[in-house]
Design an enzyme around this catalytic site. Sequence first.
Site, PDB file in Angstrom:
ATOM      1  N   ASP A   1      63.300  24.262  17.064  1.00 37.76           N
ATOM      2  CA  ASP A   1      63.580  24.978  16.063  1.00 37.76           C
ATOM      3  C   ASP A   1      63.752  26.710  16.624  1.00 37.76           C
ATOM      4  O   ASP A   1      62.872  26.732  17.768  1.00 37.76           O
ATOM      5  CB  ASP A   1      62.804  24.727  14.995  1.00 37.76           C
ATOM      6  CG  ASP A   1      63.137  25.884  13.680  1.00 37.76           C
ATOM      7  OD1 ASP A   1      64.556  25.933  13.481  1.00 37.76           O
ATOM      8  OD2 ASP A   1      62.085  26.391  13.131  1.00 37.76           O
TER       9      ASP A   1
ATOM     10  N   ASP B   1      63.426  29.969  14.517  1.00 37.54           N
ATOM     11  CA  ASP B   1      62.475  30.811  13.976  1.00 37.54           C
ATOM     12  C   ASP B   1      61.514  30.325  13.303  1.00 37.54           C
ATOM     13  O   ASP B   1      61.038  29.268  12.692  1.00 37.54           O
ATOM     14  CB  ASP B   1      63.274  31.315  12.660  1.00 37.54           C
ATOM     15  CG  ASP B   1      64.392  32.267  12.730  1.00 37.54           C
ATOM     16  OD1 ASP B   1      64.666  32.939  13.904  1.00 37.54           O
ATOM     17  OD2 ASP B   1      65.545  32.149  12.013  1.00 37.54           O
TER      18      ASP B   1
END
Length: 177
Positions: A17, A19
């Site tokens: 991922d 952020d």
Amino acid sequence: MPSDDADQPLKPALFLDRDGVLNEDRGYVARWEDFRWIQGARETVAAFNRAGWLVIVVTNQSGVGRGYYTEDDMHALHARMLEELAAAGGHIDGFYFAPHHPESKLERYRHPDHPDRKPNPGMILKALQEWPIDREASFLVGDKPSDLEAALRAGVRGVLFTGGDLRAFLDREGLLP
């Protein structure tokens, strides 16, 4: 760049991922001046690259759909990330993003439950089709339950990162190559 050669040997992939895993989640990060690397993130990417793993980013980017920033802004940020990673001896093989959101201001991104938007597995499934990935040897690192759900639905192990130094975390988990 995804491979066209179906005869290539399969490689493990590190799905990340963005952020909260690669960079601090400061809410809709789209400008380089708002971007801050997570400690150990660049070193982690470089370590997996050296070990022959593919490194793939899968990121919901509803800020695009909400009109907070454009796809061009996001791509420019990713280009800067790649520059800094290269300086650290690393690279991202592919970025997959989902700009969709049920309440998007932009019609083209408005969708009640887009297959790419995590917790749906669409981005991971696309990467699995486009790259010579060994699914069973691969895993995803995310910071939210929706990341882990997407990994589960794609048949990939999911690992929850709760913050701190990413490289040290993966080392403690026995996941560094």
